[in-house]
Motif scaffolding. Structure first.
Motif, PDB file in Angstrom:
ATOM      1  N   SER A   1       0.815  -1.208   0.000  1.00 49.01           N
ATOM      2  CA  SER A   1       0.000   0.000   0.000  1.00 49.01           C
ATOM      3  C   SER A   1       0.845   1.253   0.000  1.00 49.01           C
ATOM      4  O   SER A   1       0.340   2.333   0.235  1.00 49.01           O
ATOM      5  N   GLY A   2       2.127   1.109  -0.219  1.00 44.15           N
ATOM      6  CA  GLY A   2       2.976   2.279  -0.327  1.00 44.15           C
ATOM      7  C   GLY A   2       3.573   2.769   0.972  1.00 44.15           C
ATOM      8  O   GLY A   2       4.139   3.846   1.022  1.00 44.15           O
ATOM      9  N   VAL A   3       3.448   1.994   2.069  1.00 48.71           N
ATOM     10  CA  VAL A   3       4.073   2.391   3.328  1.00 48.71           C
ATOM     11  C   VAL A   3       5.459   1.764   3.378  1.00 48.71           C
ATOM     12  O   VAL A   3       5.591   0.546   3.281  1.00 48.71           O
ATOM     13  N   ASP A   4       6.462   2.608   3.537  1.00 48.44           N
ATOM     14  CA  ASP A   4       7.829   2.117   3.398  1.00 48.44           C
ATOM     15  C   ASP A   4       8.371   1.702   4.766  1.00 48.44           C
ATOM     16  O   ASP A   4       9.085   2.453   5.416  1.00 48.44           O
ATOM     17  N   ILE A   5       7.993   0.515   5.239  1.00 54.14           N
ATOM     18  CA  ILE A   5       8.579   0.029   6.488  1.00 54.14           C
ATOM     19  C   ILE A   5       9.119  -1.373   6.271  1.00 54.14           C
ATOM     20  O   ILE A   5       8.525  -2.192   5.577  1.00 54.14           O
ATOM     21  N   ASP A   6      10.248  -1.638   6.850  1.00 54.74           N
ATOM     22  CA  ASP A   6      10.824  -2.964   6.819  1.00 54.74           C
ATOM     23  C   ASP A   6      11.748  -3.072   8.029  1.00 54.74           C
ATOM     24  O   ASP A   6      12.719  -2.341   8.144  1.00 54.74           O
ATOM     25  N   VAL A   7      11.405  -3.957   8.934  1.00 56.90           N
ATOM     26  CA  VAL A   7      12.144  -4.048  10.184  1.00 56.90           C
ATOM     27  C   VAL A   7      13.595  -4.429   9.928  1.00 56.90           C
ATOM     28  O   VAL A   7      14.503  -3.997  10.632  1.00 56.90           O
ATOM     29  N   ARG A   8      13.818  -5.215   8.897  1.00 62.52           N
ATOM     30  CA  ARG A   8      15.191  -5.639   8.607  1.00 62.52           C
ATOM     31  C   ARG A   8      16.085  -4.427   8.418  1.00 62.52           C
ATOM     32  O   ARG A   8      17.224  -4.385   8.871  1.00 62.52           O
ATOM     33  N   ARG A   9      15.547  -3.388   7.712  1.00 65.45           N
ATOM     34  CA  ARG A   9      16.341  -2.199   7.463  1.00 65.45           C
ATOM     35  C   ARG A   9      16.274  -1.249   8.653  1.00 65.45           C
ATOM     36  O   ARG A   9      17.273  -0.674   9.056  1.00 65.45           O
ATOM     37  N   ASP A  10      15.065  -1.105   9.240  1.00 74.38           N
ATOM     38  CA  ASP A  10      14.875  -0.107  10.280  1.00 74.38           C
ATOM     39  C   ASP A  10      15.575  -0.490  11.577  1.00 74.38           C
ATOM     40  O   ASP A  10      16.130   0.352  12.259  1.00 74.38           O
ATOM     41  N   ASP A  11      15.511  -1.759  11.940  1.00 73.66           N
ATOM     42  CA  ASP A  11      16.073  -2.167  13.212  1.00 73.66           C
ATOM     43  C   ASP A  11      17.530  -2.564  13.088  1.00 73.66           C
ATOM     44  O   ASP A  11      18.250  -2.621  14.076  1.00 73.66           O
ATOM     45  N   GLY A  12      17.958  -2.872  11.876  1.00 79.89           N
ATOM     46  CA  GLY A  12      19.367  -3.160  11.670  1.00 79.89           C
ATOM     47  C   GLY A  12      19.792  -4.488  12.233  1.00 79.89           C
ATOM     48  O   GLY A  12      19.319  -5.525  11.811  1.00 79.89           O
ATOM     49  N   LEU A  13      20.674  -4.476  13.215  1.00 82.50           N
ATOM     50  CA  LEU A  13      21.260  -5.681  13.799  1.00 82.50           C
ATOM     51  C   LEU A  13      21.918  -6.522  12.719  1.00 82.50           C
ATOM     52  O   LEU A  13      22.746  -6.000  11.973  1.00 82.50           O
TER      53      LEU A  13
ATOM     54  N   GLY B   1      12.501  -7.235  21.147  1.00 81.35           N
ATOM     55  CA  GLY B   1      13.133  -7.770  19.956  1.00 81.35           C
ATOM     56  C   GLY B   1      12.121  -7.820  18.843  1.00 81.35           C
ATOM     57  O   GLY B   1      10.939  -8.037  19.073  1.00 81.35           O
ATOM     58  N   ARG B   2      12.584  -7.557  17.642  1.00 81.74           N
ATOM     59  CA  ARG B   2      11.640  -7.664  16.537  1.00 81.74           C
ATOM     60  C   ARG B   2      12.361  -8.162  15.296  1.00 81.74           C
ATOM     61  O   ARG B   2      13.577  -8.058  15.183  1.00 81.74           O
ATOM     62  N   TYR B   3      11.558  -8.683  14.395  1.00 79.41           N
ATOM     63  CA  TYR B   3      12.117  -9.243  13.173  1.00 79.41           C
ATOM     64  C   TYR B   3      11.060  -9.154  12.090  1.00 79.41           C
ATOM     65  O   TYR B   3       9.869  -9.252  12.371  1.00 79.41           O
ATOM     66  N   GLU B   4      11.514  -8.971  10.871  1.00 83.13           N
ATOM     67  CA  GLU B   4      10.582  -8.907   9.751  1.00 83.13           C
ATOM     68  C   GLU B   4      10.262 -10.326   9.299  1.00 83.13           C
ATOM     69  O   GLU B   4      11.003 -10.935   8.548  1.00 83.13           O
TER      70      GLU B   4
ATOM     71  N   PRO C   1       7.949 -13.187   7.267  1.00 86.83           N
ATOM     72  CA  PRO C   1       7.371 -13.096   5.923  1.00 86.83           C
ATOM     73  C   PRO C   1       6.064 -12.311   5.889  1.00 86.83           C
ATOM     74  O   PRO C   1       5.725 -11.709   4.886  1.00 86.83           O
ATOM     75  N   ARG C   2       5.336 -12.306   7.002  1.00 91.51           N
ATOM     76  CA  ARG C   2       4.049 -11.626   7.010  1.00 91.51           C
ATOM     77  C   ARG C   2       4.111 -10.216   7.565  1.00 91.51           C
ATOM     78  O   ARG C   2       3.137  -9.493   7.500  1.00 91.51           O
ATOM     79  N   GLY C   3       5.228  -9.841   8.167  1.00 96.52           N
ATOM     80  CA  GLY C   3       5.321  -8.511   8.749  1.00 96.52           C
ATOM     81  C   GLY C   3       6.173  -8.525   9.996  1.00 96.52           C
ATOM     82  O   GLY C   3       6.993  -9.413  10.179  1.00 96.52           O
ATOM     83  N   GLU C   4       5.938  -7.540  10.856  1.00101.17           N
ATOM     84  CA  GLU C   4       6.814  -7.374  11.996  1.00101.17           C
ATOM     85  C   GLU C   4       6.397  -8.303  13.138  1.00101.17           C
ATOM     86  O   GLU C   4       5.267  -8.253  13.611  1.00101.17           O
ATOM     87  N   VAL C   5       7.321  -9.145  13.576  1.00 97.77           N
ATOM     88  CA  VAL C   5       7.103  -9.938  14.780  1.00 97.77           C
ATOM     89  C   VAL C   5       7.695  -9.167  15.937  1.00 97.77           C
ATOM     90  O   VAL C   5       8.803  -8.660  15.847  1.00 97.77           O
ATOM     91  N   PHE C   6       6.950  -9.083  17.028  1.00 98.70           N
ATOM     92  CA  PHE C   6       7.374  -8.269  18.154  1.00 98.70           C
ATOM     93  C   PHE C   6       7.418  -9.131  19.405  1.00 98.70           C
ATOM     94  O   PHE C   6       6.453  -9.836  19.714  1.00 98.70           O
ATOM     95  N   HIS C   7       8.536  -9.133  20.110  1.00106.04           N
ATOM     96  CA  HIS C   7       8.638  -9.857  21.373  1.00106.04           C
ATOM     97  C   HIS C   7       9.122  -8.906  22.454  1.00106.04           C
ATOM     98  O   HIS C   7      10.067  -8.142  22.243  1.00106.04           O
ATOM     99  N   TYR C   8       8.459  -8.951  23.580  1.00106.92           N
ATOM    100  CA  TYR C   8       8.886  -8.130  24.721  1.00106.92           C
ATOM    101  C   TYR C   8       9.141  -9.083  25.871  1.00106.92           C
ATOM    102  O   TYR C   8       8.291  -9.926  26.196  1.00106.92           O
ATOM    103  N   ILE C   9      10.318  -8.998  26.458  1.00100.99           N
ATOM    104  CA  ILE C   9      10.645  -9.904  27.552  1.00100.99           C
ATOM    105  C   ILE C   9      11.060  -9.091  28.754  1.00100.99           C
ATOM    106  O   ILE C   9      11.867  -8.155  28.647  1.00100.99           O
ATOM    107  N   ARG C  10      10.483  -9.410  29.907  1.00103.60           N
ATOM    108  CA  ARG C  10      10.919  -8.773  31.148  1.00103.60           C
ATOM    109  C   ARG C  10      11.536  -9.864  32.000  1.00103.60           C
ATOM    110  O   ARG C  10      10.929 -10.913  32.223  1.00103.60           O
ATOM    111  N   SER C  11      12.716  -9.577  32.464  1.00102.48           N
ATOM    112  CA  SER C  11      13.443 -10.577  33.232  1.00102.48           C
ATOM    113  C   SER C  11      13.640 -10.083  34.654  1.00102.48           C
ATOM    114  O   SER C  11      13.752  -8.882  34.894  1.00102.48           O
TER     115      SER C  11
END
Lengths: 149, 309, 139, 405
Positions: D220-232, D295-298, D300-310
């Motif tokens: 839809s023309g939204v330029d987001i990709d976690v692989r590029r945005d989050d780096g690592l 932690g997040r990762y792109e 195949p379907r989009g952004e996977v988001f994990h939040y961990i509290r230790s």
């Protein structure tokens, strides 16, 4: 941190407490009545995307952590809102961000946090499930297991 | 009398059509499988399938007019047998009954009507949508199909008998050789696709959209009737095209027999390939296509036939 | 009956029921009909309506919400019908065995089961083997 | 025209998973649509009360079988984010390689299923034929066709065998060639175009408002990709983010085909790097200190988001998981209304919904519940006592004597 972020913290410095800063993750506490304003600024002025909200039950109450992702810099802004264990209630941001609809329904389902102003607050995951009654929130420590055998 | 009973029950009719239909059904599955890099089912697979269905339970729906539910596949099956007999008689024996083309058009209509009646009697949502789509398909492809049939009738000198059309072709060469004939033949193949309910026009039975549509609630022997009737349509529809446009089959020599079977198989394989290289279209696209493209094209063919090209 | 059993072995129409699985068994079942394994060779076909089915392939731990539906599906199917539980989830719950939303571990609690194919996920070969072994028991 | 209600599901051939859509139609036009979730809800909460960090990686792998690398990827990111764990370079390349191969197999799977939904079984069979070698590569690299179990905190659990590189290159070449062919076919086929072009449009405004991500947003023309945005890890790699403007099903199809080609390029870069970079593949992490990590990762379907509290123990205190489909599925409301039923179904399928992900596990552990531990402790003591009684009715075993002392 980007310029936008610095601007944000200057603007809201009296509403934000306990800021924890990491290179790309920023956590801070806000009050329940300020969350609408802060979400509005983060999503509409700064162009952040609401990734998800995390609800957690801690020893003295429930807390909700909103995760706003700034996709241009990869920074996460996470405002934290606290509420009590009994009758937990938080202002809804669904009228502001349509994507928060399911997120808030899910938190209501699993933790029983009521979102004031949500257009259609009903259970999401355990809806119509014969095993779970309406006030049975499976993630709470003291679960109301009315229907358990 | 006995001869006609033989026609109806044994040779071009029930027995032959069932066996041959199942074999053509196997060809269809096998060719599809080969196109899709698969091995495909064994030769007797369709026989096993239909036989197995006879041993299964029939499930009737409470509070539904299940008389119609039961009788619809049987009538449809009977009408398909009759059509096959009539087409087969002129294909194999070159005998016909008077005005058999009109008879065939109406018998094929009965099949569709039975499908609509049977499926809408269940009260299931998917079945009713399937019935509605079947009706829309009927409305869209019927006109084009009738006009396609008109072309050989006109060329043969306004004769509505299959035998006379065959005789005309024996004397003057195949109708497919003329300009109007080739246009009508192409439209005819597309109409066949729609009549058979094959992709791209399997809108009524779309399995991934409406769960098999009209046939969804059928089980056991009643489903076997529908399956058999469907496979029998593989027998007579291409045969009809061969008779109308390609000069039928003659038993004069061995070569002509092979040529006749070859013509039949060619049409079947063309249909299967169309089936395998296209996605399903939407119902409105299908109606648009038939009313805006196929029917005018068939009309042009009819006009060309009248001026004698 | 013996003759009929002989035929039914060669024509198996399969209906795939996913009851809270992790999706993996499901895509491996779909994998079976694609060129890699092509179970149409054995006359096995995936059908869309449960009325046409001979075998139900059930995957996953059956959650409390799905359990009544599975029972309903089993009743709607035309008999004779066989049920095969695919994956360790149906047999023992696998990693979800302590879940608060599992109703059918093992699957027999919900519907009668003829065979289990275990594995997480079972290999496609194992699934074919399971189906054929079940059919081998038919006399 | 009268309204008619179509229950889509919970068991419907379109949906491999049980899901329930309540569609209201007028004739064939969709006028209202409501989704009921909860069929696949497994709730990992109770399960994970006994899971350690390493075990919970294997647990999150079983959230979804199709994107079974994305969840461990994000979960390890979250765990590493707490302590800023350094990952060896070789491990980073192995992670990227596994992640990209999974993207290829997942997109191929969607392409095939999309073909199946619109009645184009040939496309289905062809794409799944190309998918099979990818699964075989996985089997060679990790030992399993799905659920690879490659991820650990601080690296990967097994090394990549450099001898496999010559076997993998031909598969990648084949994939690139076939994907170009499919992209060309999609461009040329008039029936396919008429079926997909302009269908189920999700506008850019809606995509932003619904917080959509992944291919759904990019189409839809939204330029987001976690692989590029989050780096690592992905800072090591050169790649393009593909963005298409129209937001219809056709664009989503083309986008996925182009992403496969991009993934092939990334996988090639990894393969080129493997022989050059030796060394360790796992930086062993024995302890995770108290804190919070995202932690997040792109996927195949989009952004996977994990939040961990230790809290410093060996188990997480809170583990929040957000799968991409959770944000993407609600967009059906914006894109499905007012279009024909046949289109609605392919539009529903076009976001590549993964309901197993959506109704995933929510929280992994409660550590504050001291009572539970206490109970367990007393229970186990009672159990031991009972066993003692049963086993040593008359005689005392050597173990018993130890206990007495």
């Amino acid at each position: 941190m980007s310029d936008k972020g610095t601007e944000f913290f200057e603007k809201f410095q009296d509403k934000i407490t306990k800021v924890i800063k990491k290179p790309k993750r920023i956590y801070f506490n806000v009050k329940n009545e300020d969350i609408w304003e802060i979400s509005d600024y983060l999503s509409n002025t700064m162009g952040c995307r609401l990734s998800v909200c995390t609800a957690t039950e801690v020893y003295d109450g429930l807390e909700v952590l909103y995760h706003f992702s700034d996709d241009t810099t990869g920074i996460y802004y996470s405002p934290r809102v606290k509420t009590g264990l009994k009758n937990p209630e938080i202002n809804s941001i669904t009228p502001l961000i349509e994507g928060a609809n399911w997120i808030e329904r899910e938190m209501y389902d699993l933790f029983g946090i009521k979102f004031k102003g949500h257009p259609d607050l009903k259970k999401l995951l355990t809806i119509n499930n014969p095993h779970f009654s309406e006030d049975d929130h499976p993630m709470r420590f003291n679960r109301n297991r009315t229907k358990e055998k | 009398m006995l001869k006609y009973l033989f026609y109806l029950l044994v040779f071009p009719g029930f027995l032959f059509a069932s066996v041959f239909g199942l074999i053509v059904g196997w060809i269809e599955r096998k060719v599809s499988a080969r196109v899709q890099f698969r091995v495909g089912p064994p030769f007797f697979q369709n026989f096993y399938d239909v036989f197995k269905l006879w041993g299964k339970e029939i499930i009737l729906i409470k509070n539904s007019p299940y008389f119609i539910f039961i009788i619809a596949p049987i009538i449809a099956f009977a009408s398909v047998i009759m059509t096959t007999t009539i087409v087969g008689m002129s294909f194999f024996y070159h005998v016909g009954i008077g005005g058999d083309l009109i008879f065939i058009i109406y018998l094929m209509f009965i099949y569709s009507v039975c499908l609509i009646l049977g499926s809408s009697s269940t009260g299931n949502v998917y079945s009713s949508i399937g019935a509605g789509r079947e009706m829309k398909m009927l409305i869209s492809d019927e006109l084009a199909f009738v006009m396609v049939i008109l072309v050989p009738i006109i060329q043969a000198g306004y004769k509505i008998d299959l035998t006379q059309i065959l005789a005309y072709q024996n004397a003057n060469g195949m109708i497919i050789g003329t300009a109007s004939g080739i246009i009508a033949f192409i439209v005819g193949i597309i109409c066949l696709q729609a009549k058979m309910g094959m992709v791209p026009f399997d809108i009524a039975e779309a399995e991934t959209e409406i769960v098999g549509g009209p046939l969804m609630e059928y089980s056991g022997p009643l489903l076997a009737f529908w399956k058999l009737a469907h496979y029998m349509m593989y027998v007579f529809l291409p045969m009809l095209l061969v008779i109308l446009f390609c000069g039928g089959m003659s038993f004069a020599s061995f070569g002509s027999i092979i040529a006749g079977i070859g013509k039949y198989l060619l049409i079947v394989v063309i249909m299967i390939l169309i089936r395998n290289t296209n996605p399903r279209v939407r119902i409105d696209t299908a109606i648009n296509f038939f009313w805006k493209w196929a029917s005018p094209l068939a009309l042009i063919a009819v006009i060309l036939a009248i001026i004698g090209v | 009956m013996a003759f009929y059993n002989k035929i039914i072995k060669k024509s198996i129409w399969v209906f795939h029921v996913s009851a809270s699985p992790c999706n993996n068994c499901d895509i491996e079942i779909l994998d079976l009909i694609t060129p890699g394994y092509d179970i149409e060779r054995f006359g096995i076909k995936l059908v869309g309506s449960v009325r046409h089915a001979d075998v139900l392939l059930v995957t996953g731990i059956v959650s409390y919400k799905v359990a009544p539906r599975i029972k309903q599906l089993y009743e709607q199917a035309a008999k004779p019908i066989f049920v095969i539980g695919i994956g360790t989830c149906t047999a023992g719950g696998a990693t979800f065995k302590t879940s608060y939303n599992k109703a059918g571990v093992p699957l027999e609690k919900v519907i009668p089961v003829n065979a289990y194919v275990t594995g997480c996920p079972p290999k496609p070969e194992a699934m074919i083997d399971g189906v054929l072994k079940l059919l081998g028991t038919l006399k | 025209m009268s309204k008619c209600r179509i229950p889509l599901g919970p068991f419907h051939p379109l949906l491999e998973e049980a899901e329930f859509f309540d569609i209201k139609v007028e004739g064939e036009k969709v006028v209202d649509i409501e989704m009921e979730t909860g069929w696949m809800h497994r709730g990992h909460e109770k399960i994970s009360e006994t899971r350690s960090y390493t075990q919970s990686i294997f647990l999150v792998e079983r959230i979804c079988g199709i994107c079974s690398t994305s969840h461990p990827f994000a979960a390890t990111h979250a765990m590493e984010d707490i302590d800023n764990v350094e990952i060896p370079e070789r491990a980073q390349y192995i992670r990227i390689f596994i992640g990209e191969m999974e993207r290829i197999h997942s997109h191929l799977l969607w392409l095939g299923l999309a073909g199946h939904f619109i009645g184009y079984d040939t496309l289905w069979m062809w794409t799944w034929k190309y998918r099979e070698p990818v699964l075989q590569i996985f089997e060679k690299v990790s030992g399993n066709r799905n659920h690879y179990a490659m991820f650990r905190v601080g690296g990967v659990s097994r090394d990549f065998d450099n001898a496999l590189i010559p076997e993998i290159h031909p598969v990648l070449d084949m994939l690139e060639k076939k994907m170009l062919m499919i992209a060309g076919a999609a461009k040329d086929d008039p029936v396919l175009r008429s079926r997909l072009k302009g269908v189920g449009v999700l506008t850019k405004e809606d995509a932003i408002n619904y917080c959509a991500n992944g291919p759904t947003a990019r189409a839809s023309g939204v330029d987001i990709d976690v692989r590029r945005d989050d780096g690592l890890e992905y800072n090591l790699i050169n790649f393009d983010v593909i963005v298409l403007p129209n937001g219809d099903v056709y664009d989503k199809l083309v986008l996925r085909v182009l992403e496969i080609i991009e993934s092939v390029k990334i996988a090639r870069q990894c393969l080129d790097a493997f022989p050059k970079i030796g060394g360790d593949y796992l930086n062993k992490v024995k302890h995770i200190s108290p804190g919070e990590g995202i932690g997040r990762y792109e996927a195949p379907r989009g952004e996977v988001f994990h939040y961990i509290r230790s809290d410093g123990s060996n188990r997480p205190l809170r583990h929040k998981i957000r799968a991409p489909s959770f944000s993407n599925i609600p967009t059906y409301k914006a894109s499905c209304l007012g279009i024909p039923l046949a289109d609605a179904l392919i539009t529903l399928a076009a976001v590549d919904p993964c309901y197993c992900c959506t109704e995933r596990s929510i929280r992994v552990v409660d550590k504050n519940n001291k009572k539970l531990e206490h109970n367990l402790l007393t229970m186990s003591r009672e159990k031991t006592a009972n066993i003692k009684k049963a086993v040593a009715g008359s005689e005392k075993t050597p173990i018993d004597r130890i206990f007495e002392d």
